[in-house]
Design a protein around this motif. Structure first.
Motif, PDB file in Angstrom:
ATOM      1  N   ASP A  27       0.849  -1.182   0.000  1.00 11.87           N
ATOM      2  CA  ASP A  27       0.000   0.000   0.000  1.00 11.87           C
ATOM      3  C   ASP A  27       0.888   1.237   0.000  1.00 11.87           C
ATOM      4  O   ASP A  27       1.984   1.222   0.568  1.00 11.87           O
ATOM      5  N   LEU A  28       0.417   2.308  -0.594  1.00 11.76           N
ATOM      6  CA  LEU A  28       1.205   3.534  -0.655  1.00 11.76           C
ATOM      7  C   LEU A  28       1.032   4.366   0.613  1.00 11.76           C
ATOM      8  O   LEU A  28      -0.025   4.360   1.237  1.00 11.76           O
ATOM      9  N   ILE A  29       2.098   5.082   0.969  1.00  9.29           N
ATOM     10  CA  ILE A  29       2.063   6.065   2.057  1.00  9.29           C
ATOM     11  C   ILE A  29       2.173   7.443   1.415  1.00  9.29           C
ATOM     12  O   ILE A  29       3.129   7.721   0.688  1.00  9.29           O
ATOM     13  N   GLU A  30       1.215   8.295   1.689  1.00 10.58           N
ATOM     14  CA  GLU A  30       1.168   9.610   1.059  1.00 10.58           C
ATOM     15  C   GLU A  30       2.371  10.464   1.451  1.00 10.58           C
ATOM     16  O   GLU A  30       2.824  10.432   2.596  1.00 10.58           O
ATOM     17  N   ASN A  31       2.855  11.218   0.491  1.00 11.98           N
ATOM     18  CA  ASN A  31       3.957  12.156   0.702  1.00 11.98           C
ATOM     19  C   ASN A  31       3.488  13.532   0.258  1.00 11.98           C
ATOM     20  O   ASN A  31       3.471  13.839  -0.939  1.00 11.98           O
ATOM     21  N   LYS A  32       3.110  14.375   1.195  1.00 16.11           N
ATOM     22  CA  LYS A  32       2.595  15.702   0.859  1.00 16.11           C
ATOM     23  C   LYS A  32       3.694  16.695   0.511  1.00 16.11           C
ATOM     24  O   LYS A  32       3.398  17.774   0.001  1.00 16.11           O
ATOM     25  N   VAL A  33       4.937  16.346   0.778  1.00 14.33           N
ATOM     26  CA  VAL A  33       6.041  17.288   0.559  1.00 14.33           C
ATOM     27  C   VAL A  33       6.550  17.217  -0.869  1.00 14.33           C
ATOM     28  O   VAL A  33       6.524  18.197  -1.618  1.00 14.33           O
ATOM     29  N   SER A  34       7.039  16.044  -1.288  1.00 19.17           N
ATOM     30  CA  SER A  34       7.615  15.918  -2.634  1.00 19.17           C
ATOM     31  C   SER A  34       6.851  14.933  -3.510  1.00 19.17           C
ATOM     32  O   SER A  34       7.277  14.661  -4.635  1.00 19.17           O
ATOM     33  N   LYS A  35       5.756  14.400  -2.974  1.00 18.72           N
ATOM     34  CA  LYS A  35       4.793  13.561  -3.705  1.00 18.72           C
ATOM     35  C   LYS A  35       5.217  12.103  -3.883  1.00 18.72           C
ATOM     36  O   LYS A  35       4.380  11.211  -3.880  1.00 18.72           O
ATOM     37  N   ALA A  36       6.502  11.822  -4.095  1.00 19.26           N
ATOM     38  CA  ALA A  36       6.924  10.434  -4.290  1.00 19.26           C
ATOM     39  C   ALA A  36       6.534   9.621  -3.053  1.00 19.26           C
ATOM     40  O   ALA A  36       6.995   9.908  -1.948  1.00 19.26           O
ATOM     41  N   VAL A  52       7.829   1.900   4.880  1.00 14.63           N
ATOM     42  CA  VAL A  52       9.059   2.336   4.223  1.00 14.63           C
ATOM     43  C   VAL A  52       8.929   3.812   3.855  1.00 14.63           C
ATOM     44  O   VAL A  52       8.040   4.194   3.084  1.00 14.63           O
ATOM     45  N   MET A  53       9.826   4.622   4.408  1.00 15.07           N
ATOM     46  CA  MET A  53       9.728   6.069   4.266  1.00 15.07           C
ATOM     47  C   MET A  53      11.048   6.670   3.806  1.00 15.07           C
ATOM     48  O   MET A  53      12.099   6.026   3.864  1.00 15.07           O
ATOM     49  N   ALA A  54      10.971   7.912   3.365  1.00 16.46           N
ATOM     50  CA  ALA A  54      12.159   8.627   2.903  1.00 16.46           C
ATOM     51  C   ALA A  54      13.084   8.953   4.074  1.00 16.46           C
ATOM     52  O   ALA A  54      12.673   8.953   5.238  1.00 16.46           O
ATOM     53  N   GLY A  55      14.334   9.278   3.725  1.00 13.61           N
ATOM     54  CA  GLY A  55      15.287   9.658   4.762  1.00 13.61           C
ATOM     55  C   GLY A  55      15.304  11.142   5.052  1.00 13.61           C
ATOM     56  O   GLY A  55      15.717  11.557   6.140  1.00 13.61           O
ATOM     57  N   VAL A  56      14.880  11.974   4.091  1.00 11.69           N
ATOM     58  CA  VAL A  56      14.847  13.420   4.306  1.00 11.69           C
ATOM     59  C   VAL A  56      13.851  13.714   5.431  1.00 11.69           C
ATOM     60  O   VAL A  56      12.679  13.331   5.339  1.00 11.69           O
ATOM     61  N   PRO A  57      14.288  14.361   6.513  1.00  8.75           N
ATOM     62  CA  PRO A  57      13.429  14.498   7.695  1.00  8.75           C
ATOM     63  C   PRO A  57      12.055  15.086   7.429  1.00  8.75           C
ATOM     64  O   PRO A  57      11.042  14.574   7.928  1.00  8.75           O
ATOM     65  N   SER A  58      11.964  16.160   6.642  1.00  7.93           N
ATOM     66  CA  SER A  58      10.660  16.784   6.419  1.00  7.93           C
ATOM     67  C   SER A  58       9.711  15.844   5.684  1.00  7.93           C
ATOM     68  O   SER A  58       8.507  15.817   5.954  1.00  7.93           O
ATOM     69  N   ILE A  59      10.255  15.042   4.770  1.00  9.54           N
ATOM     70  CA  ILE A  59       9.421  14.099   4.024  1.00  9.54           C
ATOM     71  C   ILE A  59       9.023  12.928   4.910  1.00  9.54           C
ATOM     72  O   ILE A  59       7.865  12.497   4.926  1.00  9.54           O
ATOM     73  N   MET A  60       9.989  12.404   5.668  1.00  7.79           N
ATOM     74  CA  MET A  60       9.688  11.300   6.571  1.00  7.79           C
ATOM     75  C   MET A  60       8.624  11.694   7.585  1.00  7.79           C
ATOM     76  O   MET A  60       7.702  10.921   7.884  1.00  7.79           O
ATOM     77  N   GLN A  61       8.713  12.897   8.104  1.00 12.90           N
ATOM     78  CA  GLN A  61       7.740  13.353   9.099  1.00 12.90           C
ATOM     79  C   GLN A  61       6.349  13.482   8.494  1.00 12.90           C
ATOM     80  O   GLN A  61       5.346  13.147   9.131  1.00 12.90           O
ATOM     81  N   ALA A  62       6.273  13.947   7.254  1.00 14.10           N
ATOM     82  CA  ALA A  62       4.979  14.027   6.583  1.00 14.10           C
ATOM     83  C   ALA A  62       4.403  12.634   6.365  1.00 14.10           C
ATOM     84  O   ALA A  62       3.184  12.426   6.488  1.00 14.10           O
ATOM     85  N   MET A  63       5.246  11.680   6.049  1.00 15.68           N
ATOM     86  CA  MET A  63       4.783  10.304   5.866  1.00 15.68           C
ATOM     87  C   MET A  63       4.290   9.711   7.180  1.00 15.68           C
ATOM     88  O   MET A  63       3.292   8.978   7.212  1.00 15.68           O
ATOM     89  N   MET A  64       4.982  10.019   8.276  1.00 15.96           N
ATOM     90  CA  MET A  64       4.511   9.547   9.585  1.00 15.96           C
ATOM     91  C   MET A  64       3.121  10.085   9.884  1.00 15.96           C
ATOM     92  O   MET A  64       2.252   9.361  10.386  1.00 15.96           O
ATOM     93  N   ASP A  65       2.893  11.349   9.575  1.00 11.99           N
ATOM     94  CA  ASP A  65       1.560  11.930   9.789  1.00 11.99           C
ATOM     95  C   ASP A  65       0.509  11.224   8.946  1.00 11.99           C
ATOM     96  O   ASP A  65      -0.634  11.030   9.381  1.00 11.99           O
ATOM     97  N   ALA A  66       0.886  10.836   7.736  1.00 10.53           N
ATOM     98  CA  ALA A  66      -0.064  10.190   6.839  1.00 10.53           C
ATOM     99  C   ALA A  66      -0.423   8.785   7.288  1.00 10.53           C
ATOM    100  O   ALA A  66      -1.570   8.350   7.169  1.00 10.53           O
ATOM    101  N   LEU A  67       0.552   8.064   7.823  1.00 10.25           N
ATOM    102  CA  LEU A  67       0.284   6.673   8.182  1.00 10.25           C
ATOM    103  C   LEU A  67      -0.219   6.497   9.611  1.00 10.25           C
ATOM    104  O   LEU A  67      -0.788   5.444   9.942  1.00 10.25           O
TER     105      LEU A  67
END
Length: 248
Positions: free
Chosen positions: A131-140, A150-165
């Motif tokens: 299943d996909l985890i939404e990325n509101k910052v850079s979309k990927a 599985v999330m990105a390493g860039v902190p701002s993107i990872m944090q947005a993914m945590m909020d989404a999941l």
């Protein structure tokens, strides 16, 4: 949240990347994830850092996902050749990996069809069944497969993914805590604290030495998921502090 359960919900964090181990990139995700999960009532019990080596990633993922309710990973899902996390996850779960039409549509909408380069399209490669985890910052998007997120390493993107999941996660009873300050060195309280811990097995008692204007002091933190249990142990610690000070 999805639901709250009476038994502890546990987690591990797997940080992936040569740049973390070399010191070139300073990790900012471990502390964030620890705070975030604690606030949700999920116990982060282990953190591992592994290099960009497929066998090491696969080994760690399979060990951690068998041991904990959830595994969270950061790093290695970008557009470059050394971003191998998605492929490693597919291997760990024994599934295929290819460009996911859902992820491709997200990237096409963000970049435009003419700007979706081969490198960017790598970020749409998702293991089968994930299943996909939404990325509101850079979309990927990130992705969830089994109990692994599985999330990105860039902190701002990872944090947005945590909020989404976060709304999809089971949560446990939140850990309560109380801090007590003692104008005493840790050694003066060690035996009393050990006995209090023994008398209150459903608590966790930590002591943290400090210095205050050249004096050694101690902060004692009592943790429990039950307020009554917490109060009883904290009262016992307060009594120990008071009685020890009275003997000086």
């Amino acid at each position: 949240m999805e639901d709250t359960v009476s038994q502890p919900v546990t987690a591990a964090l797997l940080v992936i990347g040569d740049e973390i181990l070399s010191g070139r990139t300073k990790d900012k995700n471990i502390g964030f994830v620890a705070d975030y999960l604690t606030a949700l009532g999920i116990d982060l019990l282990e953190v591992r850092v592994v290099p960009d080596i497929e066998e090491r990633i696969v080994e760690a993922v399979n060990a951690l996902r068998a041991a904990y309710t959830y595994v969270f990973t950061s790093g290695g899902i970008g557009p470059t050749h050394d971003d191998i996390t998605a492929d490693s996850m597919a291997k760990a779960f024994g599934v295929t990996i290819d460009v996911d039409p859902r992820a491709r549509a997200i990237l096409e909408a963000h970049y435009g069809p003419d700007q979706l380069t081969t490198a960017r399209l790598r970020m749409a490669r998702i293991p089968a069944g994930a299943d996909l985890i939404e990325n509101k910052v850079s979309k990927a998007p990130g992705f969830r497969i089994g109990n692994v997120h599985v999330m990105a390493g860039v902190p701002s993107i990872m944090q947005a993914m945590m909020d989404a999941l976060a709304p999809t996660l089971k949560t446990g009873r939140k850990m309560l805590s109380q801090a007590l300050d003692a104008d005493l060195p840790e050694s003066r309280l060690a035996e009393r604290l050990a006995q209090i811990q023994k008398d209150h097995p459903d608590t966790m008692i930590g002591s943290y030495p400090r210095t205050n204007d050249g004096r050694f002091t101690t902060q004692i933190v009592v943790r429990s998921r039950d307020q009554h249990t917490l109060d009883a142990a904290a009262d016992a610690v307060a009594t120990a502090i008071r009685e020890t000070l009275a003997t000086l």
